[in-house]
Design a protein around this motif. Structure first.
Motif, PDB file in Angstrom:
ATOM      1  N   ILE A   5      -3.678   1.517   3.602  1.00  0.00           N
ATOM      2  CA  ILE A   5      -4.694   2.542   3.887  1.00  0.00           C
ATOM      3  C   ILE A   5      -6.008   1.808   4.115  1.00  0.00           C
ATOM      4  CG2 ILE A   5      -5.947   4.551   3.009  1.00  0.00           C
ATOM      5  CD1 ILE A   5      -3.547   5.256   1.324  1.00  0.00           C
ATOM      6  N   LEU A   6      -6.636   2.061   5.244  1.00  0.00           N
ATOM      7  CA  LEU A   6      -7.873   1.361   5.570  1.00  0.00           C
ATOM      8  C   LEU A   6      -8.992   1.763   4.612  1.00  0.00           C
ATOM      9  CD1 LEU A   6      -7.762   1.688   9.467  1.00  0.00           C
ATOM     10  CD2 LEU A   6      -7.103  -0.291   8.073  1.00  0.00           C
ATOM     11  N   PRO A   7      -9.894   0.830   4.284  1.00  0.00           N
ATOM     12  CA  PRO A   7     -10.986   1.148   3.342  1.00  0.00           C
ATOM     13  C   PRO A   7     -11.848   2.319   3.799  1.00  0.00           C
ATOM     14  CG  PRO A   7     -10.827  -1.219   3.695  1.00  0.00           C
ATOM     15  CD  PRO A   7      -9.895  -0.586   4.682  1.00  0.00           C
ATOM     16  N   GLU A   8     -12.086   2.410   5.109  1.00  0.00           N
ATOM     17  CA  GLU A   8     -12.932   3.493   5.596  1.00  0.00           C
ATOM     18  C   GLU A   8     -12.245   4.856   5.528  1.00  0.00           C
ATOM     19  OE1 GLU A   8     -11.380   1.217   9.302  1.00  0.00           O
ATOM     20  OE2 GLU A   8     -12.028   0.775   7.242  1.00  0.00           O
ATOM     21  N   THR A   9     -10.932   4.859   5.353  1.00  0.00           N
ATOM     22  CA  THR A   9     -10.184   6.114   5.263  1.00  0.00           C
ATOM     23  C   THR A   9      -9.976   6.566   3.828  1.00  0.00           C
ATOM     24  OG1 THR A   9      -8.982   5.349   7.231  1.00  0.00           O
ATOM     25  CG2 THR A   9      -8.111   7.288   6.128  1.00  0.00           C
ATOM     26  N   MET A  10     -10.011   5.633   2.894  1.00  0.00           N
ATOM     27  CA  MET A  10      -9.708   5.957   1.506  1.00  0.00           C
ATOM     28  C   MET A  10     -10.578   7.078   0.934  1.00  0.00           C
ATOM     29  SD  MET A  10      -7.714   5.546  -1.000  1.00  0.00           S
ATOM     30  CE  MET A  10      -6.810   4.020  -0.682  1.00  0.00           C
ATOM     31  N   ILE A  86      15.684 -11.139   0.939  1.00  0.00           N
ATOM     32  CA  ILE A  86      15.266 -10.310   2.078  1.00  0.00           C
ATOM     33  C   ILE A  86      15.158  -8.843   1.676  1.00  0.00           C
ATOM     34  CG2 ILE A  86      15.912  -9.500   4.378  1.00  0.00           C
ATOM     35  CD1 ILE A  86      17.280 -12.188   4.822  1.00  0.00           C
ATOM     36  N   GLY A  87      16.132  -8.369   0.925  1.00  0.00           N
ATOM     37  CA  GLY A  87      16.214  -6.947   0.620  1.00  0.00           C
ATOM     38  C   GLY A  87      15.113  -6.442  -0.283  1.00  0.00           C
ATOM     39  N   ILE A  88      14.733  -7.212  -1.310  1.00  0.00           N
ATOM     40  CA  ILE A  88      13.713  -6.746  -2.247  1.00  0.00           C
ATOM     41  C   ILE A  88      12.358  -6.539  -1.570  1.00  0.00           C
ATOM     42  CG2 ILE A  88      12.361  -7.393  -4.288  1.00  0.00           C
ATOM     43  CD1 ILE A  88      14.904  -8.592  -5.455  1.00  0.00           C
ATOM     44  N   PRO A  89      11.824  -7.530  -0.826  1.00  0.00           N
ATOM     45  CA  PRO A  89      10.528  -7.284  -0.180  1.00  0.00           C
ATOM     46  C   PRO A  89      10.587  -6.207   0.902  1.00  0.00           C
ATOM     47  CG  PRO A  89      11.408  -9.429   0.456  1.00  0.00           C
ATOM     48  CD  PRO A  89      12.254  -8.931  -0.653  1.00  0.00           C
ATOM     49  N   CYS A  90      11.722  -6.127   1.616  1.00  0.00           N
ATOM     50  CA  CYS A  90      11.824  -5.099   2.655  1.00  0.00           C
ATOM     51  C   CYS A  90      11.890  -3.702   2.047  1.00  0.00           C
ATOM     52  CB  CYS A  90      13.061  -5.356   3.525  1.00  0.00           C
ATOM     53  SG  CYS A  90      12.880  -6.744   4.660  1.00  0.00           S
ATOM     54  N   THR A  91      12.609  -3.569   0.941  1.00  0.00           N
ATOM     55  CA  THR A  91      12.664  -2.275   0.256  1.00  0.00           C
ATOM     56  C   THR A  91      11.292  -1.903  -0.294  1.00  0.00           C
ATOM     57  OG1 THR A  91      14.978  -2.676  -0.344  1.00  0.00           O
ATOM     58  CG2 THR A  91      13.790  -0.980  -1.582  1.00  0.00           C
ATOM     59  N   TRP A  92      10.596  -2.894  -0.879  1.00  0.00           N
ATOM     60  CA  TRP A  92       9.242  -2.626  -1.374  1.00  0.00           C
ATOM     61  C   TRP A  92       8.328  -2.205  -0.238  1.00  0.00           C
ATOM     62  CZ3 TRP A  92       4.551  -4.601   0.006  1.00  0.00           C
ATOM     63  CH2 TRP A  92       3.459  -4.238  -0.791  1.00  0.00           C
ATOM     64  N   LEU A  93       8.443  -2.864   0.918  1.00  0.00           N
ATOM     65  CA  LEU A  93       7.611  -2.527   2.069  1.00  0.00           C
ATOM     66  C   LEU A  93       7.853  -1.091   2.508  1.00  0.00           C
ATOM     67  CD1 LEU A  93       5.708  -3.257   4.412  1.00  0.00           C
ATOM     68  CD2 LEU A  93       7.704  -4.153   5.637  1.00  0.00           C
ATOM     69  N   LEU A  94       9.118  -0.695   2.607  1.00  0.00           N
ATOM     70  CA  LEU A  94       9.425   0.676   3.017  1.00  0.00           C
ATOM     71  C   LEU A  94       8.885   1.684   2.006  1.00  0.00           C
ATOM     72  CD1 LEU A  94      13.099   0.252   4.302  1.00  0.00           C
ATOM     73  CD2 LEU A  94      11.042   0.629   5.672  1.00  0.00           C
ATOM     74  N   PHE A  95       9.011   1.379   0.727  1.00  0.00           N
ATOM     75  CA  PHE A  95       8.502   2.280  -0.306  1.00  0.00           C
ATOM     76  C   PHE A  95       6.978   2.385  -0.234  1.00  0.00           C
ATOM     77  CE2 PHE A  95       7.093   3.038  -4.751  1.00  0.00           C
ATOM     78  CZ  PHE A  95       7.651   4.297  -4.917  1.00  0.00           C
ATOM     79  N   ALA A  96       6.310   1.247  -0.037  1.00  0.00           N
ATOM     80  CA  ALA A  96       4.849   1.243   0.044  1.00  0.00           C
ATOM     81  C   ALA A  96       4.373   2.005   1.276  1.00  0.00           C
ATOM     82  CB  ALA A  96       4.331  -0.195   0.074  1.00  0.00           C
ATOM     83  N   LEU A  97       5.057   1.818   2.399  1.00  0.00           N
ATOM     84  CA  LEU A  97       4.705   2.555   3.614  1.00  0.00           C
ATOM     85  C   LEU A  97       4.904   4.053   3.412  1.00  0.00           C
ATOM     86  CD1 LEU A  97       6.252   0.253   6.366  1.00  0.00           C
ATOM     87  CD2 LEU A  97       3.822   0.743   6.063  1.00  0.00           C
ATOM     88  N   HIS A  98       5.967   4.420   2.708  1.00  0.00           N
ATOM     89  CA  HIS A  98       6.216   5.846   2.459  1.00  0.00           C
ATOM     90  C   HIS A  98       5.128   6.454   1.582  1.00  0.00           C
ATOM     91  CE1 HIS A  98       8.116   9.586   1.385  1.00  0.00           C
ATOM     92  NE2 HIS A  98       8.084   9.247   0.116  1.00  0.00           N
ATOM     93  N   ARG A  99       4.783   5.775   0.499  1.00  0.00           N
ATOM     94  CA  ARG A  99       3.770   6.315  -0.411  1.00  0.00           C
ATOM     95  C   ARG A  99       2.417   6.453   0.275  1.00  0.00           C
ATOM     96  NH1 ARG A  99       3.021   3.767  -6.120  1.00  0.00           N
ATOM     97  NH2 ARG A  99       1.602   5.550  -6.152  1.00  0.00           N
ATOM     98  N   SER A 100       1.989   5.397   0.966  1.00  0.00           N
ATOM     99  CA  SER A 100       0.693   5.458   1.640  1.00  0.00           C
ATOM    100  C   SER A 100       0.726   6.433   2.806  1.00  0.00           C
ATOM    101  CB  SER A 100       0.283   4.063   2.124  1.00  0.00           C
ATOM    102  OG  SER A 100       1.260   3.526   3.006  1.00  0.00           O
ATOM    103  N   GLY A 101       1.853   6.484   3.525  1.00  0.00           N
ATOM    104  CA  GLY A 101       1.972   7.427   4.630  1.00  0.00           C
ATOM    105  C   GLY A 101       1.937   8.867   4.169  1.00  0.00           C
TER     106      GLY A 101
END
Length: 215
Positions: A5-10, A86-101
């Protein structure tokens, strides 16, 4: 460095989560949050995360197959380690994208809805079209395309899972197909949910809905 999430959007996101109507301009906040959510970089990272998680699932299935058959069993450990790496960081990335999205989509819907919900603005003919075709705009249409592909992939993986169970295929294949089903279903639901949250923010722009709310 990429920021979810960009700082100016937070401030817009936090104000929407706190249901604060001032002193932020609703139109400006809606534009900022929608643009932040719709970044192509966010969508591309989602593709990378999905591809990486899928590759990790395939590696895990291969490692389990080696253990099941006993062939090349010593090689199963390296396969499993690479899958985890590979799987742990990719799963974390998808989860983080979902939460912020989810936060961005809710904020974008909140600010798009606010002027109409509180009666500061009345719908026009242009708003009638916006309420119905917002998901056809480029940023959301890009995500709807991947929603469709993820849904088709999840259905195909589900068929593979059911077929493997009926045929009594090796457990490694069943686990791999089931994991891919869960992954693609989650990707589909996450992206569709974000688009739907934004689209819900435009419901008040429909003249009929506006009239019912302010009757």
């Amino acid at each position: 460095m990429f920021q979810l999430i960009l700082p100016e959007t937070m401030p817009d996101v936090l104000a929407a989560e706190g249901n604060q109507e001032a002193p932020i301009s609703a139109d400006a906040a809606a534009t900022r949050t929608r643009a932040d959510y719709g970044r192509v970089s966010r969508w591309a990272l989602g593709l990378v995360g999905t591809a990486g998680a899928t590759f990790a699932i395939l590696l895990t299935g291969a490692a389990l197959a080696m253990l099941e058959t006993g062939d090349h069993a010593p090689a199963a450990a390296p396969f499993a380690l690479v899958a985890l790496a590979i799987g742990i960081p990719c799963t974390w990335l998808l989860f983080a994208l979902h939460r912020s999205g989810r936060r961005l989509a809710r904020a974008a819907g909140f600010w798009a809805d606010l002027p109409y919900r509180v009666g500061q603005r009345t719908p026009t003919n242009r708003d009638w079209f916006a309420a119905r075709y917002v998901s056809w705009e480029a940023d959301l249409m890009l995500r709807m395309i991947t929603v469709v592909f993820a849904a088709l992939g999840a259905i195909f993986a589900l068929f593979l899972t059911v077929g493997a169970i009926v045929r009594a295929d090796p457990a490694s294949f069943v686990i791999m197909a089931a994991a891919e089903t869960v992954l693609l279903a989650a990707v589909c639901a996450g992206q569709f949910g974000g688009v739907q949250r934004i689209q819900n923010g435009y419901v008040s722009r429909d003249p009929a809905t506006f009239a019912r709310r302010h009757r």
